[in-house]
Design a protein around this motif. Structure first.
Motif, PDB file in Angstrom:
ATOM      1  N   SER A 168     -18.437  43.933  -6.744  1.00  0.00           N
ATOM      2  CA  SER A 168     -18.281  45.283  -7.272  1.00  0.00           C
ATOM      3  C   SER A 168     -18.381  45.208  -8.781  1.00  0.00           C
ATOM      4  N   ARG A 169     -19.010  46.191  -9.385  1.00  0.00           N
ATOM      5  CA  ARG A 169     -19.056  46.239 -10.846  1.00  0.00           C
ATOM      6  C   ARG A 169     -17.669  46.509 -11.426  1.00  0.00           C
ATOM      7  N   GLU A 170     -16.706  46.908 -10.580  1.00  0.00           N
ATOM      8  CA  GLU A 170     -15.318  47.011 -11.025  1.00  0.00           C
ATOM      9  C   GLU A 170     -14.781  45.652 -11.477  1.00  0.00           C
ATOM     10  N   ASN A 171     -15.377  44.571 -10.981  1.00  0.00           N
ATOM     11  CA  ASN A 171     -14.888  43.216 -11.251  1.00  0.00           C
ATOM     12  C   ASN A 171     -15.628  42.544 -12.406  1.00  0.00           C
ATOM     13  N   ASP A 172     -16.497  43.270 -13.101  1.00  0.00           N
ATOM     14  CA  ASP A 172     -17.331  42.651 -14.134  1.00  0.00           C
ATOM     15  C   ASP A 172     -16.515  41.954 -15.221  1.00  0.00           C
ATOM     16  N   LEU A 173     -15.438  42.572 -15.656  1.00  0.00           N
ATOM     17  CA  LEU A 173     -14.623  41.967 -16.714  1.00  0.00           C
ATOM     18  C   LEU A 173     -14.091  40.610 -16.268  1.00  0.00           C
ATOM     19  N   LEU A 197     -14.348  31.054 -19.503  1.00  0.00           N
ATOM     20  CA  LEU A 197     -13.290  30.049 -19.477  1.00  0.00           C
ATOM     21  C   LEU A 197     -13.645  28.799 -18.675  1.00  0.00           C
ATOM     22  N   ILE A 198     -14.546  28.925 -17.696  1.00  0.00           N
ATOM     23  CA  ILE A 198     -14.920  27.795 -16.848  1.00  0.00           C
ATOM     24  C   ILE A 198     -16.367  27.418 -17.140  1.00  0.00           C
ATOM     25  N   ALA A 199     -16.582  26.176 -17.560  1.00  0.00           N
ATOM     26  CA  ALA A 199     -17.938  25.736 -17.894  1.00  0.00           C
ATOM     27  C   ALA A 199     -18.826  25.770 -16.651  1.00  0.00           C
ATOM     28  N   PRO A 200     -20.043  26.280 -16.761  1.00  0.00           N
ATOM     29  CA  PRO A 200     -20.938  26.332 -15.593  1.00  0.00           C
ATOM     30  C   PRO A 200     -21.436  24.942 -15.216  1.00  0.00           C
ATOM     31  N   PRO A 201     -21.749  24.725 -13.929  1.00  0.00           N
ATOM     32  CA  PRO A 201     -22.288  23.428 -13.506  1.00  0.00           C
ATOM     33  C   PRO A 201     -23.604  23.093 -14.179  1.00  0.00           C
ATOM     34  N   LYS A 202     -24.372  24.121 -14.532  1.00  0.00           N
ATOM     35  CA  LYS A 202     -25.632  23.885 -15.226  1.00  0.00           C
ATOM     36  C   LYS A 202     -25.901  25.038 -16.175  1.00  0.00           C
ATOM     37  N   ARG A 203     -26.693  24.788 -17.156  1.00  0.00           N
ATOM     38  CA  ARG A 203     -26.977  25.765 -18.201  1.00  0.00           C
ATOM     39  C   ARG A 203     -27.597  27.031 -17.587  1.00  0.00           C
ATOM     40  N   GLY A 204     -27.086  28.186 -18.018  1.00  0.00           N
ATOM     41  CA  GLY A 204     -27.628  29.456 -17.572  1.00  0.00           C
ATOM     42  C   GLY A 204     -27.092  29.940 -16.242  1.00  0.00           C
ATOM     43  N   ASP A 205     -26.185  29.181 -15.625  1.00  0.00           N
ATOM     44  CA  ASP A 205     -25.625  29.578 -14.341  1.00  0.00           C
ATOM     45  C   ASP A 205     -24.768  30.830 -14.520  1.00  0.00           C
ATOM     46  N   ARG A 206     -24.695  31.663 -13.471  1.00  0.00           N
ATOM     47  CA  ARG A 206     -23.888  32.870 -13.519  1.00  0.00           C
ATOM     48  C   ARG A 206     -23.020  32.952 -12.263  1.00  0.00           C
ATOM     49  N   SER A 207     -22.030  33.801 -12.319  1.00  0.00           N
ATOM     50  CA  SER A 207     -21.124  33.937 -11.184  1.00  0.00           C
ATOM     51  C   SER A 207     -21.798  34.691 -10.044  1.00  0.00           C
ATOM     52  N   ILE A 208     -21.260  34.535  -8.836  1.00  0.00           N
ATOM     53  CA  ILE A 208     -21.855  35.186  -7.669  1.00  0.00           C
ATOM     54  C   ILE A 208     -21.623  36.694  -7.680  1.00  0.00           C
ATOM     55  N   GLY A 209     -20.827  37.182  -8.626  1.00  0.00           N
ATOM     56  CA  GLY A 209     -20.658  38.622  -8.756  1.00  0.00           C
ATOM     57  C   GLY A 209     -21.946  39.339  -9.098  1.00  0.00           C
ATOM     58  N   LEU A 210     -22.918  38.603  -9.619  1.00  0.00           N
ATOM     59  CA  LEU A 210     -24.226  39.174  -9.942  1.00  0.00           C
ATOM     60  C   LEU A 210     -25.206  39.034  -8.788  1.00  0.00           C
ATOM     61  N   GLY A 211     -24.721  38.605  -7.627  1.00  0.00           N
ATOM     62  CA  GLY A 211     -25.577  38.479  -6.455  1.00  0.00           C
ATOM     63  C   GLY A 211     -25.842  37.030  -6.106  1.00  0.00           C
ATOM     64  N   LEU A 212     -26.299  36.815  -4.885  1.00  0.00           N
ATOM     65  CA  LEU A 212     -26.560  35.471  -4.383  1.00  0.00           C
ATOM     66  C   LEU A 212     -27.769  35.522  -3.466  1.00  0.00           C
ATOM     67  N   ALA A 261     -26.522  46.179  -8.965  1.00  0.00           N
ATOM     68  CA  ALA A 261     -26.560  46.844 -10.264  1.00  0.00           C
ATOM     69  C   ALA A 261     -26.256  45.842 -11.373  1.00  0.00           C
ATOM     70  N   ARG A 262     -26.711  46.158 -12.567  1.00  0.00           N
ATOM     71  CA  ARG A 262     -26.509  45.258 -13.706  1.00  0.00           C
ATOM     72  C   ARG A 262     -25.041  45.222 -14.111  1.00  0.00           C
ATOM     73  N   ARG A 263     -24.638  44.081 -14.669  1.00  0.00           N
ATOM     74  CA  ARG A 263     -23.266  43.955 -15.157  1.00  0.00           C
ATOM     75  C   ARG A 263     -22.989  45.007 -16.227  1.00  0.00           C
ATOM     76  N   TRP A 264     -21.790  45.535 -16.237  1.00  0.00           N
ATOM     77  CA  TRP A 264     -21.282  46.559 -17.141  1.00  0.00           C
ATOM     78  C   TRP A 264     -21.850  47.950 -16.859  1.00  0.00           C
ATOM     79  N   SER A 265     -22.706  48.071 -15.841  1.00  0.00           N
ATOM     80  CA  SER A 265     -23.301  49.379 -15.574  1.00  0.00           C
ATOM     81  C   SER A 265     -22.241  50.406 -15.158  1.00  0.00           C
TER      82      SER A 265
END
Length: 311
Positions: free
Chosen positions: A188-193, A201-216, A288-292
Protein backbone atom coordinates in the motif's frame (compact mmCIF):
# COMPACT_ATOMS: atom_id res chain seq x y z
CA UNK A 1 -6.16 -26.92 20.21
CA UNK A 2 -6.91 -24.26 17.56
CA UNK A 3 -3.80 -22.15 18.35
CA UNK A 4 -0.30 -23.27 19.35
CA UNK A 5 1.80 -20.40 20.68
CA UNK A 6 5.53 -20.78 20.08
CA UNK A 7 8.35 -18.42 20.99
CA UNK A 8 11.74 -18.38 19.28
CA UNK A 9 14.75 -17.28 21.31
CA UNK A 10 18.06 -17.58 19.51
CA UNK A 11 18.09 -21.07 18.00
CA UNK A 12 15.62 -22.50 20.52
CA UNK A 13 11.83 -22.84 20.62
CA UNK A 14 9.46 -23.03 23.57
CA UNK A 15 5.72 -22.99 24.01
CA UNK A 16 4.50 -19.65 25.29
CA UNK A 17 4.05 -19.94 29.06
CA UNK A 18 3.98 -23.72 28.98
CA UNK A 19 6.64 -26.29 29.98
CA UNK A 20 5.46 -28.86 27.42
CA UNK A 21 7.87 -29.70 24.59
CA UNK A 22 7.16 -28.07 21.23
CA UNK A 23 7.65 -31.13 19.06
CA UNK A 24 5.51 -33.33 21.31
CA UNK A 25 2.72 -30.77 21.03
CA UNK A 26 3.06 -30.63 17.26
CA UNK A 27 2.79 -34.41 17.05
CA UNK A 28 -0.57 -34.24 18.80
CA UNK A 29 -1.93 -32.14 15.92
CA UNK A 30 -1.00 -34.49 13.07
CA UNK A 31 -4.58 -35.74 12.57
CA UNK A 32 -6.28 -32.33 12.67
CA UNK A 33 -8.20 -31.59 9.48
CA UNK A 34 -7.70 -28.36 7.59
CA UNK A 35 -4.67 -26.21 6.82
CA UNK A 36 -1.82 -25.14 9.05
CA UNK A 37 -1.52 -21.35 9.10
CA UNK A 38 1.65 -19.98 10.64
CA UNK A 39 1.42 -16.33 11.64
CA UNK A 40 3.99 -13.89 12.97
CA UNK A 41 4.29 -10.23 13.82
CA UNK A 42 6.65 -7.47 12.76
CA UNK A 43 8.91 -4.90 14.40
CA UNK A 44 8.77 -3.91 18.10
CA UNK A 45 6.86 -6.92 19.40
CA UNK A 46 8.49 -9.13 22.02
CA UNK A 47 6.97 -12.17 23.77
CA UNK A 48 6.28 -11.80 27.50
CA UNK A 49 6.72 -8.04 27.35
CA UNK A 50 3.82 -6.52 29.26
CA UNK A 51 3.30 -3.85 26.61
CA UNK A 52 4.48 -5.61 23.45
CA UNK A 53 3.68 -9.32 23.70
CA UNK A 54 2.03 -10.42 20.44
CA UNK A 55 0.33 -13.36 22.17
CA UNK A 56 -1.73 -10.87 24.20
CA UNK A 57 -2.84 -8.87 21.18
CA UNK A 58 -2.85 -9.67 17.46
CA UNK A 59 -1.89 -13.36 17.79
CA UNK A 60 -4.50 -14.06 20.46
CA UNK A 61 -8.00 -15.39 19.92
CA UNK A 62 -9.11 -12.88 22.57
CA UNK A 63 -6.84 -9.80 22.44
CA UNK A 64 -6.39 -7.89 25.67
CA UNK A 65 -7.85 -4.36 25.50
CA UNK A 66 -5.39 -1.53 25.25
CA UNK A 67 -3.91 1.07 22.91
CA UNK A 68 -1.77 -1.52 21.10
CA UNK A 69 -4.55 -4.08 20.76
CA UNK A 70 -5.46 -4.98 17.19
CA UNK A 71 -7.83 -7.42 15.55
CA UNK A 72 -7.38 -11.10 16.38
CA UNK A 73 -5.55 -12.69 13.47
CA UNK A 74 -6.46 -16.27 14.49
CA UNK A 75 -10.15 -15.48 14.82
CA UNK A 76 -10.32 -13.54 11.54
CA UNK A 77 -8.43 -16.35 9.82
CA UNK A 78 -11.06 -18.90 10.81
CA UNK A 79 -9.84 -20.35 14.10
CA UNK A 80 -11.70 -20.81 17.35
CA UNK A 81 -15.02 -21.52 15.64
CA UNK A 82 -15.14 -25.15 16.74
CA UNK A 83 -15.40 -26.43 13.17
CA UNK A 84 -13.76 -29.81 12.68
CA UNK A 85 -11.83 -28.69 9.61
CA UNK A 86 -10.62 -25.29 10.78
CA UNK A 87 -7.06 -26.60 10.95
CA UNK A 88 -4.20 -25.45 13.12
CA UNK A 89 -2.92 -21.95 13.86
CA UNK A 90 0.72 -21.63 14.86
CA UNK A 91 1.43 -18.22 16.41
CA UNK A 92 5.17 -17.52 16.39
CA UNK A 93 6.64 -14.85 18.63
CA UNK A 94 10.22 -13.56 18.44
CA UNK A 95 12.15 -10.60 19.80
CA UNK A 96 11.62 -7.80 17.29
CA UNK A 97 12.60 -4.99 19.65
CA UNK A 98 15.64 -2.72 19.67
CA UNK A 99 17.51 -1.24 16.71
CA UNK A 100 16.08 -2.19 13.32
CA UNK A 101 19.28 -3.89 12.16
CA UNK A 102 19.39 -6.05 15.30
CA UNK A 103 15.74 -7.02 14.95
CA UNK A 104 16.33 -7.98 11.31
CA UNK A 105 19.26 -10.20 12.31
CA UNK A 106 17.06 -11.97 14.87
CA UNK A 107 14.31 -12.33 12.26
CA UNK A 108 16.66 -14.24 9.95
CA UNK A 109 17.76 -16.48 12.83
CA UNK A 110 14.13 -17.05 13.76
CA UNK A 111 13.43 -17.98 10.14
CA UNK A 112 15.94 -20.83 10.32
CA UNK A 113 14.27 -22.07 13.49
CA UNK A 114 10.86 -21.72 11.85
CA UNK A 115 12.10 -23.94 9.03
CA UNK A 116 12.49 -26.77 11.54
CA UNK A 117 8.91 -26.29 12.73
CA UNK A 118 7.61 -26.30 9.14
CA UNK A 119 9.62 -29.39 8.24
CA UNK A 120 8.28 -31.23 11.30
CA UNK A 121 4.67 -30.29 10.51
CA UNK A 122 5.18 -31.37 6.90
CA UNK A 123 6.68 -34.70 7.96
CA UNK A 124 3.79 -35.40 10.35
CA UNK A 125 1.12 -34.89 7.67
CA UNK A 126 2.27 -34.35 4.08
CA UNK A 127 -1.27 -34.04 2.74
CA UNK A 128 -2.04 -30.99 4.88
CA UNK A 129 -1.16 -27.60 3.36
CA UNK A 130 1.06 -25.29 5.39
CA UNK A 131 0.72 -21.55 4.82
CA UNK A 132 2.38 -18.46 6.31
CA UNK A 133 1.20 -14.93 6.99
CA UNK A 134 3.40 -12.22 8.46
CA UNK A 135 3.53 -8.46 8.80
CA UNK A 136 6.44 -6.14 8.03
CA UNK A 137 9.75 -7.68 9.13
CA UNK A 138 7.95 -10.92 9.94
CA UNK A 139 8.13 -11.64 6.21
CA UNK A 140 11.85 -12.27 6.68
CA UNK A 141 11.07 -15.44 8.66
CA UNK A 142 9.27 -17.06 5.75
CA UNK A 143 11.88 -16.00 3.20
CA UNK A 144 14.68 -17.43 5.31
CA UNK A 145 12.73 -20.62 5.97
CA UNK A 146 12.42 -21.29 2.22
CA UNK A 147 16.18 -21.82 2.12
CA UNK A 148 15.93 -24.68 4.63
CA UNK A 149 12.62 -26.54 4.17
CA UNK A 150 11.91 -29.41 1.74
CA UNK A 151 10.13 -28.61 -1.54
CA UNK A 152 6.38 -28.45 -1.14
CA UNK A 153 6.50 -27.92 2.63
CA UNK A 154 5.29 -24.32 2.44
CA UNK A 155 2.43 -23.65 0.03
CA UNK A 156 1.32 -20.01 0.20
CA UNK A 157 2.93 -16.97 1.84
CA UNK A 158 1.09 -13.71 2.50
CA UNK A 159 3.43 -10.80 3.17
CA UNK A 160 1.56 -7.87 4.71
CA UNK A 161 3.57 -4.74 3.77
CA UNK A 162 6.74 -6.79 4.12
CA UNK A 163 9.98 -5.14 5.21
CA UNK A 164 12.55 -6.78 2.97
CA UNK A 165 14.41 -6.20 -0.28
CA UNK A 166 13.38 -7.48 -3.70
CA UNK A 167 16.58 -9.46 -4.25
CA UNK A 168 16.11 -11.16 -0.88
CA UNK A 169 12.58 -12.25 -1.83
CA UNK A 170 13.58 -13.36 -5.34
CA UNK A 171 16.48 -15.44 -4.01
CA UNK A 172 14.13 -17.24 -1.59
CA UNK A 173 11.55 -17.86 -4.32
CA UNK A 174 14.29 -19.30 -6.54
CA UNK A 175 15.13 -22.09 -4.05
CA UNK A 176 13.71 -25.57 -4.56
CA UNK A 177 11.11 -24.91 -1.85
CA UNK A 178 10.48 -21.38 -3.06
CA UNK A 179 9.67 -22.47 -6.61
CA UNK A 180 6.82 -24.60 -5.25
CA UNK A 181 5.48 -21.83 -3.00
CA UNK A 182 3.23 -18.90 -3.86
CA UNK A 183 4.00 -15.40 -2.62
CA UNK A 184 1.26 -12.78 -2.22
CA UNK A 185 2.93 -9.40 -1.80
CA UNK A 186 0.43 -7.10 -0.06
CA UNK A 187 1.46 -3.48 -0.42
CA UNK A 188 0.00 0.00 0.00
CA UNK A 189 1.25 3.50 -0.69
CA UNK A 190 0.15 4.16 2.91
CA UNK A 191 3.36 2.31 3.87
CA UNK A 192 5.74 4.36 1.70
CA UNK A 193 7.30 6.23 4.63
CA UNK A 194 8.15 2.96 6.40
CA UNK A 195 9.53 1.38 3.22
CA UNK A 196 11.76 4.41 2.71
CA UNK A 197 12.97 4.30 6.32
CA UNK A 198 13.77 0.61 5.93
CA UNK A 199 15.86 1.29 2.80
CA UNK A 200 17.63 4.12 4.60
CA UNK A 201 18.48 2.13 7.75
CA UNK A 202 19.17 -1.34 6.29
CA UNK A 203 21.89 -1.66 3.65
CA UNK A 204 20.59 -3.34 0.47
CA UNK A 205 22.07 -6.70 -0.59
CA UNK A 206 23.12 -5.10 -3.86
CA UNK A 207 23.36 -1.61 -5.27
CA UNK A 208 20.06 -0.16 -6.46
CA UNK A 209 17.92 -2.75 -4.69
CA UNK A 210 14.49 -1.62 -3.47
CA UNK A 211 11.94 -2.93 -1.02
CA UNK A 212 9.11 -5.23 -2.12
CA UNK A 213 6.67 -2.42 -1.35
CA UNK A 214 7.38 -1.22 -4.88
CA UNK A 215 6.28 -4.56 -6.33
CA UNK A 216 7.80 -7.95 -7.01
CA UNK A 217 8.19 -9.56 -10.42
CA UNK A 218 8.33 -13.35 -10.13
CA UNK A 219 6.38 -16.16 -11.82
CA UNK A 220 5.00 -17.40 -8.51
CA UNK A 221 4.28 -14.01 -6.95
CA UNK A 222 1.51 -11.44 -7.20
CA UNK A 223 1.38 -7.92 -5.77
CA UNK A 224 -1.87 -6.61 -4.27
CA UNK A 225 -1.77 -2.84 -3.71
CA UNK A 226 -4.56 -2.32 -1.22
CA UNK A 227 -4.99 1.42 -1.74
CA UNK A 228 -5.47 1.02 -5.49
CA UNK A 229 -9.13 1.41 -6.59
CA UNK A 230 -8.63 -1.02 -9.48
CA UNK A 231 -7.25 -3.65 -7.11
CA UNK A 232 -10.13 -3.17 -4.68
CA UNK A 233 -12.65 -3.46 -7.50
CA UNK A 234 -10.96 -6.64 -8.75
CA UNK A 235 -11.06 -8.22 -5.28
CA UNK A 236 -14.72 -7.27 -4.95
CA UNK A 237 -15.47 -9.08 -8.22
CA UNK A 238 -13.85 -12.15 -6.65
CA UNK A 239 -16.25 -11.78 -3.70
CA UNK A 240 -13.52 -10.73 -1.27
CA UNK A 241 -14.18 -7.01 -0.64
CA UNK A 242 -12.06 -4.66 1.46
CA UNK A 243 -12.88 -1.19 2.78
CA UNK A 244 -11.28 1.74 1.00
CA UNK A 245 -8.19 3.38 2.60
CA UNK A 246 -8.71 6.36 4.87
CA UNK A 247 -5.14 7.42 5.71
CA UNK A 248 -2.19 8.68 3.75
CA UNK A 249 0.37 7.12 6.12
CA UNK A 250 -0.22 3.86 8.01
CA UNK A 251 2.06 0.88 8.64
CA UNK A 252 -0.70 -1.37 9.98
CA UNK A 253 -3.50 -0.96 7.43
CA UNK A 254 -2.59 -4.28 5.80
CA UNK A 255 -4.24 -6.02 8.76
CA UNK A 256 -6.39 -3.33 10.41
CA UNK A 257 -8.38 -2.27 7.32
CA UNK A 258 -11.98 -3.55 7.68
CA UNK A 259 -12.40 -6.77 5.74
CA UNK A 260 -8.74 -7.36 4.91
CA UNK A 261 -8.11 -10.28 7.27
CA UNK A 262 -11.18 -12.01 5.86
CA UNK A 263 -9.59 -11.64 2.43
CA UNK A 264 -6.46 -13.39 3.69
CA UNK A 265 -8.65 -16.11 5.18
CA UNK A 266 -10.14 -16.71 1.74
CA UNK A 267 -6.72 -16.65 0.06
CA UNK A 268 -5.32 -19.23 2.49
CA UNK A 269 -8.33 -21.54 2.64
CA UNK A 270 -9.48 -21.32 -0.99
CA UNK A 271 -6.14 -21.21 -2.77
CA UNK A 272 -7.43 -23.46 -5.56
CA UNK A 273 -10.31 -21.12 -6.46
CA UNK A 274 -8.25 -17.98 -5.79
CA UNK A 275 -5.19 -19.04 -7.76
CA UNK A 276 -2.37 -16.65 -8.63
CA UNK A 277 -3.53 -16.36 -12.27
CA UNK A 278 -7.04 -15.53 -11.03
CA UNK A 279 -5.64 -12.88 -8.69
CA UNK A 280 -3.33 -11.45 -11.34
CA UNK A 281 -5.98 -11.15 -14.04
CA UNK A 282 -7.56 -7.73 -13.62
CA UNK A 283 -4.80 -6.10 -11.59
CA UNK A 284 -2.87 -3.05 -12.82
CA UNK A 285 0.32 -3.90 -14.70
CA UNK A 286 2.44 -1.86 -12.27
CA UNK A 287 1.96 -0.57 -8.72
CA UNK A 288 1.54 3.15 -8.22
CA UNK A 289 4.70 5.18 -7.75
CA UNK A 290 6.09 5.78 -4.28
CA UNK A 291 4.71 8.91 -2.56
CA UNK A 292 1.82 9.07 -5.04
CA UNK A 293 -0.66 8.79 -2.17
CA UNK A 294 1.12 11.12 0.24
CA UNK A 295 1.30 14.00 -2.25
CA UNK A 296 -1.97 13.36 -4.07
CA UNK A 297 -4.42 16.27 -4.13
CA UNK A 298 -7.31 15.91 -1.68
CA UNK A 299 -10.45 14.48 -3.21
CA UNK A 300 -13.85 13.36 -1.95
CA UNK A 301 -13.93 9.96 -0.26
CA UNK A 302 -15.82 7.93 -2.83
CA UNK A 303 -16.30 4.57 -1.20
CA UNK A 304 -17.33 1.84 -3.56
CA UNK A 305 -20.65 0.20 -2.59
CA UNK A 306 -18.97 -3.10 -1.67
CA UNK A 307 -16.40 -1.36 0.56
CA UNK A 308 -19.10 0.14 2.77
CA UNK A 309 -20.21 -3.40 3.66
CA UNK A 310 -16.76 -4.66 4.56
CA UNK A 311 -16.73 -3.69 8.22
Amino acid sequence: MPVIRINVTGDRTALHRSPRPVHGTLRQTRTLEGPVIIMTHGYKYRPDDAQACPHRTILSLHPAPGPCSGPSWPKQLGFGSGCADEGLAVAVGWDASGPLWAARRRAITAGRVLAGIIAELHRLNRARPIHFIGHSMGTELALEALHHVPPGALRRIISMTGATYRSRALAALATSAGRQAEFINVTSRENDLFDALYEWLIAPPKRGDRSIGLGLDAPNAVTLQLDCPDTLAHLARLSIPIAAPRRRICHWSSYTRPGVLRVYNALLRNHDRLSLPTLSCGLPERPARRWSRLFALPRPQLLLPFAQKAS
